[in-house]
Design a protein around this motif. Structure first.
Motif, short mmCIF file in Angstrom:
data_model
loop_
_atom_site.label_atom_id
_atom_site.label_comp_id
_atom_site.label_asym_id
_atom_site.label_seq_id
_atom_site.Cartn_x
_atom_site.Cartn_y
_atom_site.Cartn_z
N SER A 2 0.84 -1.20 0.00
CA SER A 2 0.00 0.00 0.00
C SER A 2 0.87 1.25 0.00
N LEU A 57 -6.04 8.05 -6.90
CA LEU A 57 -6.86 6.85 -6.92
C LEU A 57 -8.21 7.15 -7.56
N GLY A 77 -10.57 4.68 -7.11
CA GLY A 77 -11.39 3.75 -6.33
C GLY A 77 -10.56 3.24 -5.17
N PRO A 78 -11.15 2.46 -4.27
CA PRO A 78 -10.41 1.96 -3.11
C PRO A 78 -9.37 0.91 -3.50
N VAL A 96 -11.49 -5.60 -0.47
CA VAL A 96 -11.51 -4.18 -0.82
C VAL A 96 -11.35 -3.38 0.47
N TYR A 97 -10.38 -2.46 0.49
CA TYR A 97 -10.08 -1.70 1.70
C TYR A 97 -10.41 -0.22 1.47
N TYR A 98 -11.31 0.31 2.26
CA TYR A 98 -11.73 1.69 2.10
C TYR A 98 -10.81 2.64 2.88
N PRO A 99 -10.76 3.91 2.49
CA PRO A 99 -9.79 4.85 3.08
C PRO A 99 -9.93 5.04 4.59
N ASN A 100 -11.10 4.74 5.14
CA ASN A 100 -11.31 4.96 6.57
C ASN A 100 -10.90 3.76 7.42
N TRP A 101 -10.18 2.80 6.84
CA TRP A 101 -9.81 1.56 7.53
C TRP A 101 -9.20 1.83 8.90
N ALA A 141 -14.44 -2.37 4.83
CA ALA A 141 -13.89 -3.31 3.86
C ALA A 141 -14.99 -4.20 3.30
#
Length: 274
Positions: free
Chosen positions: A149, A163, A165-166, A249-254, A264
């Motif tokens: 990442s 980006l 997308g995630p 799939v990992y979203y920015p707020n992880w 996710a």
């Protein structure tokens, strides 16, 4: 100087290390003798090597592999301490994942407390992705996901790209304690980037996929594994075929989300039944 040197037996007596271990450390270039007699092969060590041998023993007792011990001792000081703590954090992560896996295995074996996952379908448009790939086992997976990442964000930043997308990871096989599998970490982007060293570029075709959402509370190893199982069971029940590999799939707020916030997805591209 010759009078100050000691034999391998004397070094073993002073450090409580075995002669076999000291020979191993020599072979791994971790603790080379100050002098080796070219005719007899007798090893002799300097006084300063007694302390290095003791530190090797201390770090081995802490569980460090020999390669990591060399890096810690050669760095020394604050950097050596940082490397030691980084290794311990990795091991804590591995033990935590195993503890969670035991909990999930118990629920599967007993049929108690299995979580319910809502599986839905969605269309995913064609997207261009920058990716980093590596064969990893379960122990190396968390470190690789974090490293990849960071590399992708750095590459996009240097290109002035964003980006679209995630981030997501594609698993080309089962990652376990006993076997490694190819894992790709992908960054969707509209930038016209070319493959470069570690970085590959490809176009992900548009597809339909089954997926289930995970909150931060359910983003640990055990629930990730359960979510993969839940999506696989959903596909089997409906007679759908997999069109591609499992992905996460990992979203920015992880890292910053509240416990119940969506962070996710576990997803599988599919071909409809029939």
């Amino acid at each position: 100087m010759q009078d100050e040197l000691i034999t391998i037996g004397e070094l073993a007596a002073r450090t409580r290390l075995s002669v076999k271990a000291l020979r191993l450390y020599d072979g791994r270039a971790l603790l080379r003798p100050a002098r080796t007699d070219p005719r007899t092969g007798i090893r002799r060590y300097g006084p300063e090597q007694v302390e290095r041998a003791r530190r090797i023993a201390l770090l081995r007792a802490a569980g460090l592999p020999l390669a990591r011990i060399a890096a810690v001792l050669d760095a020394g000081g604050a950097e050596g301490e940082r490397l030691l703590l980084a290794y311990w954090r990795e091991r804590e992560g591995v033990h935590a994942a195993r503890r969670e896996a035991v909990g999930y295995a118990r629920s599967v074996l007993t049929g108690r407390g299995e979580a319910v996952y809502e599986v839905r379908e969605r269309e995913v448009p064609e997207q261009r992705v920058l990716f980093v790939r590596r064969h990893v086992d379960a122990a190396a997976l968390p470190g690789f996901l974090a490293e990849a990442s960071g590399l992708l964000f750095d590459r996009l930043g240097r290109a002035g790209a964003c980006l679209s997308g995630p981030l997501f990871a594609v698993y080309h096989g089962l990652v376990s304690e006993d076997s490694a599998a190819l894992v790709e970490v992908c960054a969707p982007t509209e930038a016209d980037l070319a493959p470069d060293g570690l970085f590959g570029v490809r176009v992900e075709p548009a597809h339909r996929e089954a997926y289930t959402e995970l909150s931060r509370r359910r983003g640990d190893f055990a629930t990730m594994a359960a979510a993969h199982d839940a999506v696989a069971a959903w596909l089997a029940e409906r007679g759908c075929e997999r069109a591609d590999c499992d992905r996460e799939v990992y979203y920015p707020n992880w890292a910053t989300a509240a416990p119940d916030e969506h962070v996710a997805d576990v997803a599988v591209p599919l071909r409809p039944a029939g």
